[in-house]
Design a protein around this motif. Structure first.
Motif, PDB file in Angstrom:
ATOM      1  N   LYS B 115     -22.990  59.984  -1.575  1.00 47.88           N
ATOM      2  CA  LYS B 115     -21.692  59.301  -1.640  1.00 47.88           C
ATOM      3  C   LYS B 115     -20.659  60.054  -0.799  1.00 47.88           C
ATOM      4  O   LYS B 115     -20.710  61.281  -0.691  1.00 47.88           O
ATOM      5  N   TYR B 116     -19.757  59.276  -0.227  1.00 49.46           N
ATOM      6  CA  TYR B 116     -18.657  59.868   0.553  1.00 49.46           C
ATOM      7  C   TYR B 116     -17.366  59.182   0.101  1.00 49.46           C
ATOM      8  O   TYR B 116     -17.321  57.941   0.045  1.00 49.46           O
ATOM      9  N   THR B 117     -16.396  59.990  -0.217  1.00 47.45           N
ATOM     10  CA  THR B 117     -15.092  59.395  -0.563  1.00 47.45           C
ATOM     11  C   THR B 117     -14.155  59.606   0.610  1.00 47.45           C
ATOM     12  O   THR B 117     -14.166  60.665   1.251  1.00 47.45           O
ATOM     13  N   ILE B 118     -13.377  58.562   0.887  1.00 51.25           N
ATOM     14  CA  ILE B 118     -12.494  58.596   2.058  1.00 51.25           C
ATOM     15  C   ILE B 118     -11.096  58.143   1.610  1.00 51.25           C
ATOM     16  O   ILE B 118     -10.966  57.110   0.928  1.00 51.25           O
ATOM     17  N   ARG B 119     -10.162  58.889   2.001  1.00 52.66           N
ATOM     18  CA  ARG B 119      -8.763  58.494   1.745  1.00 52.66           C
ATOM     19  C   ARG B 119      -7.900  59.058   2.864  1.00 52.66           C
ATOM     20  O   ARG B 119      -8.367  59.898   3.645  1.00 52.66           O
ATOM     21  N   THR B 129      -4.954  45.218   7.548  1.00 48.04           N
ATOM     22  CA  THR B 129      -5.997  44.875   8.541  1.00 48.04           C
ATOM     23  C   THR B 129      -6.762  46.105   8.991  1.00 48.04           C
ATOM     24  O   THR B 129      -7.959  46.030   9.267  1.00 48.04           O
ATOM     25  N   LYS B 130      -6.040  47.260   9.053  1.00 51.49           N
ATOM     26  CA  LYS B 130      -6.720  48.479   9.476  1.00 51.49           C
ATOM     27  C   LYS B 130      -7.760  48.889   8.443  1.00 51.49           C
ATOM     28  O   LYS B 130      -8.886  49.288   8.800  1.00 51.49           O
ATOM     29  N   ILE B 131      -7.387  48.745   7.190  1.00 54.33           N
ATOM     30  CA  ILE B 131      -8.351  49.126   6.135  1.00 54.33           C
ATOM     31  C   ILE B 131      -9.557  48.171   6.171  1.00 54.33           C
ATOM     32  O   ILE B 131     -10.708  48.592   6.090  1.00 54.33           O
ATOM     33  N   ALA B 132      -9.241  46.882   6.338  1.00 57.40           N
ATOM     34  CA  ALA B 132     -10.326  45.896   6.388  1.00 57.40           C
ATOM     35  C   ALA B 132     -11.252  46.157   7.575  1.00 57.40           C
ATOM     36  O   ALA B 132     -12.490  46.110   7.458  1.00 57.40           O
ATOM     37  N   ASN B 133     -10.657  46.443   8.716  1.00 58.27           N
ATOM     38  CA  ASN B 133     -11.477  46.723   9.913  1.00 58.27           C
ATOM     39  C   ASN B 133     -12.335  47.965   9.704  1.00 58.27           C
ATOM     40  O   ASN B 133     -13.500  48.000  10.131  1.00 58.27           O
ATOM     41  N   TYR B 134     -11.781  48.945   9.078  1.00 54.42           N
ATOM     42  CA  TYR B 134     -12.527  50.188   8.842  1.00 54.42           C
ATOM     43  C   TYR B 134     -13.758  49.908   7.969  1.00 54.42           C
ATOM     44  O   TYR B 134     -14.890  50.305   8.293  1.00 54.42           O
ATOM     45  N   MET B 135     -13.529  49.168   6.885  1.00 56.18           N
ATOM     46  CA  MET B 135     -14.658  48.877   5.997  1.00 56.18           C
ATOM     47  C   MET B 135     -15.713  48.028   6.722  1.00 56.18           C
ATOM     48  O   MET B 135     -16.921  48.238   6.575  1.00 56.18           O
ATOM     49  N   TYR B 136     -15.225  47.088   7.501  1.00 56.63           N
ATOM     50  CA  TYR B 136     -16.156  46.226   8.240  1.00 56.63           C
ATOM     51  C   TYR B 136     -17.006  47.056   9.203  1.00 56.63           C
ATOM     52  O   TYR B 136     -18.215  46.892   9.289  1.00 56.63           O
ATOM     53  N   ARG B 137     -16.350  47.974   9.905  1.00 53.34           N
ATOM     54  CA  ARG B 137     -17.078  48.805  10.871  1.00 53.34           C
ATOM     55  C   ARG B 137     -18.134  49.669  10.190  1.00 53.34           C
ATOM     56  O   ARG B 137     -19.225  49.844  10.716  1.00 53.34           O
ATOM     57  N   ASN B 151     -10.216  50.746  -3.351  1.00 54.77           N
ATOM     58  CA  ASN B 151      -8.985  50.634  -4.154  1.00 54.77           C
ATOM     59  C   ASN B 151      -7.812  50.596  -3.204  1.00 54.77           C
ATOM     60  O   ASN B 151      -7.625  51.509  -2.404  1.00 54.77           O
ATOM     61  N   ILE B 152      -7.082  49.476  -3.286  1.00 55.58           N
ATOM     62  CA  ILE B 152      -5.933  49.298  -2.404  1.00 55.58           C
ATOM     63  C   ILE B 152      -4.728  48.903  -3.278  1.00 55.58           C
ATOM     64  O   ILE B 152      -4.832  47.998  -4.116  1.00 55.58           O
ATOM     65  N   SER B 153      -3.622  49.601  -3.028  1.00 50.87           N
ATOM     66  CA  SER B 153      -2.405  49.252  -3.807  1.00 50.87           C
ATOM     67  C   SER B 153      -1.191  49.305  -2.893  1.00 50.87           C
ATOM     68  O   SER B 153      -1.190  50.017  -1.885  1.00 50.87           O
ATOM     69  N   ARG B 154      -0.212  48.516  -3.279  1.00 47.69           N
ATOM     70  CA  ARG B 154       0.982  48.411  -2.426  1.00 47.69           C
ATOM     71  C   ARG B 154       1.751  49.735  -2.425  1.00 47.69           C
ATOM     72  O   ARG B 154       1.753  50.483  -3.401  1.00 47.69           O
ATOM     73  N   GLU B 155       2.406  49.973  -1.293  1.00 44.38           N
ATOM     74  CA  GLU B 155       3.218  51.191  -1.171  1.00 44.38           C
ATOM     75  C   GLU B 155       4.505  51.002  -1.977  1.00 44.38           C
ATOM     76  O   GLU B 155       5.098  49.920  -1.953  1.00 44.38           O
ATOM     77  N   LYS B 169      -1.717  51.722   0.220  1.00 41.21           N
ATOM     78  CA  LYS B 169      -2.398  52.996   0.039  1.00 41.21           C
ATOM     79  C   LYS B 169      -3.850  52.668  -0.309  1.00 41.21           C
ATOM     80  O   LYS B 169      -4.117  51.674  -0.996  1.00 41.21           O
ATOM     81  N   TRP B 170      -4.707  53.504   0.096  1.00 36.67           N
ATOM     82  CA  TRP B 170      -6.136  53.116  -0.035  1.00 36.67           C
ATOM     83  C   TRP B 170      -7.022  54.329  -0.318  1.00 36.67           C
ATOM     84  O   TRP B 170      -6.681  55.465   0.000  1.00 36.67           O
ATOM     85  N   ASN B 171      -8.125  54.087  -0.924  1.00 37.31           N
ATOM     86  CA  ASN B 171      -9.222  55.063  -0.958  1.00 37.31           C
ATOM     87  C   ASN B 171     -10.532  54.294  -1.119  1.00 37.31           C
ATOM     88  O   ASN B 171     -10.604  53.255  -1.773  1.00 37.31           O
ATOM     89  N   LEU B 172     -11.551  54.846  -0.447  1.00 31.76           N
ATOM     90  CA  LEU B 172     -12.858  54.156  -0.390  1.00 31.76           C
ATOM     91  C   LEU B 172     -13.966  55.081  -0.861  1.00 31.76           C
ATOM     92  O   LEU B 172     -13.845  56.309  -0.808  1.00 31.76           O
ATOM     93  N   GLU B 173     -15.028  54.430  -1.275  1.00 28.36           N
ATOM     94  CA  GLU B 173     -16.245  55.194  -1.552  1.00 28.36           C
ATOM     95  C   GLU B 173     -17.372  54.523  -0.759  1.00 28.36           C
ATOM     96  O   GLU B 173     -17.574  53.304  -0.832  1.00 28.36           O
ATOM     97  N   VAL B 174     -18.082  55.336  -0.008  1.00 29.48           N
ATOM     98  CA  VAL B 174     -19.217  54.834   0.797  1.00 29.48           C
ATOM     99  C   VAL B 174     -20.489  55.488   0.269  1.00 29.48           C
ATOM    100  O   VAL B 174     -20.505  56.693   0.003  1.00 29.48           O
TER     101      VAL B 174
END
Lengths: 600, 182
Positions: B115-119, B129-137, B151-155, B169-174
């Protein structure tokens, strides 16, 4: 030029003569005369060895040999039969002559015959009978000595053939031909160039000596005498009984006695002969007995039978014993006035293989040539096809090298190895402008593999490498990757987008999507949790819109559960609606059909 | 044998020699014929098929190798670097990211989840859109990587009915699930 060989095998001696040429013109190229060893433990073996040595030293052509045997072994009968053709005669002759040969079982003798004359619907035949055991013995001697006689005849018929070829027997005269053997003398009456009668006198040049077996014959097995020869045989036996040579005087006396007896028998034959022409001479060949030649018999002169042409290779003196082998050799050329055939029935020499061996040899050579041509053709075809395969291989490699980035180490090492195994070949090419250029071409011949195998090997390496990478990258299907939280989020928000215009304006305030590992028999899933705000002209309408969203999610095949528990209305000035916190959607995408890679 | 040899003449020698030669030539001829037939059959089917397969394999190998490079399987790269690299791609541009590799888990026997956590390294909010593009890539470039947590929440602190500035604001787990070699 053809070569033939005639051999006379007598009880004590042999004579061998080799002719070279044809029936009309020939020359004696070799002759051998000698005695068979006597008194040994293995008389047959000794005779074989002696004959073998003679054959070898004379260079006799073993494929064209005839032999003549002692006339004393045979019995002659003069019979008359109705006119029949040759094949019919062959069938009936044994039955007709059986009664004439009471001393033998008819199945134990070989019967040969020759037509003497035919008149008034009757044919007069001279029938010759020879015990098979005697014939077999003489044939065996020759066979073991390395020569297979094509035909066997008697000394008498060989002598007649020799005399006929020498033109001694003219049409207006009659002659008596005599061959003196060791223990018997053959007498033949020829009248007007035609054989009239034949008989054997059982007195020979060595009749006075004890123990005169044929080579290999049992010493106590004398040929059975014919009734008409009984008298002479009795004389001979009577004379032979006290056979003990005392001294030269006694020997000389006995020889003179033998000559007298032969002359007496000749006289009896001549006086009994019914010839159309007067007998003008007696010709003697074979064993040279003093006092036989030169002294007339019944006023008929006696000469030595000289059948040889001048300078034909015959010995200047002592050629009389060679007359019989000469006649036999002539017969092998096909020049036989009296074609006697004693190799009959089971003794028949077919010579089938010998007749066809030359055509067979030529056919075998043709077969070899044909096979060689076939091999050459196939080899060229194989090389051409191999070159075709190599063209495919080179094209494939060229393509592959361009696309493989980087090239797998095993494949690179392999290509390097086969290039190192081969010396580059300089290939000169001329372009359309006439410019010549030279380039090095490495044929990449693999000493361990054919071109076809090289292609297969290259494919095998790539397959291995691809599989290895697939394994490493988890593309083999062995490991199921976790469901995507991104996919879950996208599908849920996509559903919201599908309801645009139906549920008013919706604000997404927070998103949380997490992959859920399936436990206790439950499948993997993705839990999407949303914080939403539904705007409407009234809170009731906003609540209805949130319910619509929930209902739309419920219809999706990937939806496992939808939970909307915490909603509260709001009114802030003109803004009215409901807020929904913790809108949960549990998704399972494991059974959702997906398009294969590359498909639309 | 001796007597056999003594009875040999030229014709028989020719026959014997020819027979032996014929046998040898027949065997070689048959072998060559078989080889030619095999090559012709191969040229009609197997060779074109195999060479086409080689071409496909070459292309696939190149693609897989590139993917393996990306996910750090070939020693050319490692997943952390790969994921960090993706974050700086065009149309992603998330800036510095905080990448962590918590201890791997074993969801089932024989497999392991890396597992990799990214924030965002500086907790900076970005447009969605940047977060969406990142996940898509992340998922598009590798078959072995899945975004398993988002996890995405408004600033900012906004009321539910308030509009935001579309910065999140965002954080991901891959997760990268792999087979454990015995």
């Amino acid at each position: 030029m053809a070569r033939t060989c005639g051999i006379r095998i007598g009880p004590r001696r042999y004579e061998l003569l080799v002719l070279d040429g044809s029936a009309k013109k020939h020359k004696i190229v070799a002759f051998e005369m000698g005695e068979f060893p006597q008194g040994g433990e293995d008389p047959l073996g000794d005779a074989v060895a002696t004959l073998k040595a003679a054959v070898k030293s004379s260079g006799a052509p073993v494929e064209s040999v005839g032999i003549a045997i002692d006339t004393g072994l045979a019995a002659f009968r003069d019979i008359k039969l109705p006119d029949l053709d040759e094949s019919k005669l062959e069938q009936v002759i044994k039955f007709e002559v059986e009664g004439e040969l009471p001393q033998w079982n008819i199945d134990d003798v070989v019967i040969d015959f020759m037509k003497l004359d035919a008149a008034s619907g009757e044919t007069r035949l001279l029938v010759t009978a020879v015990p098979k055991v005697d014939l077999e013995r003489e044939i065996e001697v020759c066979t073991r000595a390395g020569v297979e006689p094509l035909e066997v005849e008697l000394e008498a018929t060989a002598m007649v053939n020799a005399a006929m070829s020498a033109d001694i027997c003219r049409v207006d005269e009659a002659q008596v031909l005599v061959h003196v053997g060791e223990t018997s003398t053959a007498v033949v009456v020829v009248d007007g160039g035609v054989l009239r009668s034949m008989r054997a006198i059982h007195i020979g040049a060595l009749s006075h000596e004890p123990g005169k077996p044929s080579p290999g014959a049992e010493p106590d097995a004398p040929a059975a005498a014919m009734p008409e020869e009984a008298e002479a045989a009795e004389d001979s036996e009577a004379d032979d009984l006290p056979l003990v040579i005392v001294d030269e005087e006694e020997l000389k006396r006995m020889q003179e006695q033998a000559v007298r007896r032969i002359r007496r028998e000749l006289g009896r034959t001549m006086s009994g002969a019914r010839t159309a022409n007067p007998i003008d001479a007696v010709y003697v060949c074979g064993w040279e007995l003093p006092g036989l030649v030169g002294e007339p018999v019944l006023d008929v002169p006696v000469y030595e039978l000289d059948v040889f042409e001048e300078d034909s290779g015959n010995p200047m003196e002592g050629a009389a014993p060679l007359v019989v082998p000469y006649g036999v050799a002539l017969r092998q050329f096909g020049a036989a006035a009296v074609p006697a055939r004693l190799r009959r029935e089971e003794l028949r020499y077919t010579g089938a293989f010998e007749r066809v061996e030359l055509p067979l040899a030529i056919a075998a050579l043709l077969l070899v040539t044909l096979l060689a041509v076939f091999n050459i053709f196939e080899l060229k075809q194989v090389k051409l096809r191999d070159a075709d395969v190599n063209t495919w291989r080179e094209s494939s490699n060229n393509f592959m090298v361009g696309y493989l980035d980087p090239m797998p180490k095993e494949l690179a090492d392999y290509l390097k190895r086969i290039e190192a195994e081969n010396e580059p070949i300089a290939i000169e090419t001329v372009d359309e402008n006439g410019r010549t250029s030279v380039r090095d071409y490495n044929p990449q011949v693999d000493s361990d593999r054919s071109r076809l195998e090289q292609i297969s090997y290259t494919a095998a390496i790539l397959r291995r490498e691809v599989k290895k990478l697939d394994d490493q990258l988890g593309n083999t299907g062995e490991v199921t990757q976790p469901q995507s939280a991104l996919e879950g989020l996208t599908m849920v928000l996509g559903t919201l987008a599908e309801l645009e215009g139906q549920i008013g304006r919706v604000a997404v305030r927070e998103v949380d999507s997490q992959y859920q590992l399936g436990r206790s028999g439950k499948p993997d899933s993705v839990l999407v949790v949303l914080d939403l705000t539904f705007f409407a002209d009234s809170t009731v309408r906003a609540t209805e819109n949130s319910e619509k969203f929930k209902n739309a999610l419920d219809t999706k095949e990937w939806t496992v559960d939808v939970e909307m528990t915490n909603s509260s209305p709001f009114e802030e000035g003109e803004l009215k609606g409901v807020t929904v916190d913790g809108f949960k959607v549990l998704c399972d995408f494991s059974n959702v059909p997906r398009a294969e890679e590359g498909q639309a | 044998m001796k007597s056999l040899l003594s009875n040999m003449n030229l014709a028989r020698w020719i026959m014997l020699t020819s027979l032996l030669l014929s046998l040898v030539l027949a065997v070689t001829g048959y072998t060559l014929h078989q080889r030619r037939t095999e090559l012709e059959d191969a040229l009609a089917g197997r060779v074109p098929r195999t060479t086409q397969e080689i071409q496909n394999l070459a292309l696939r190998y190149t693609a897989l190798r590139a993917e393996a490079d990306r996910v750090g399987l070939t020693g050319q790269n490692d997943p952390m670097t790969y994921l960090a690299g993706l974050a700086s791609m065009d149309k992603v541009a998330l800036g510095n990211v905080d990448l962590r590799n918590p201890p791997s888990t074993t969801p089932r026997k024989g497999v392991v989840d890396e597992k990799y956590t990214i924030r965002s390294a500086d907790d900076r909010a970005v447009v969605r859109t940047k977060i969406a593009n990142y996940m898509y890539r992340i998922e598009e470039k590798s078959r072995r990587m899945r975004v398993t947590g988002v996890n995405i929440s408004r600033e900012g602190s906004l009321k539910p009915w308030e509009y935001g500035n579309d910065r999140w604001k965002w954080n991901l787990e891959v997760t990268s699930r792999q087979k454990v070699e015995p």
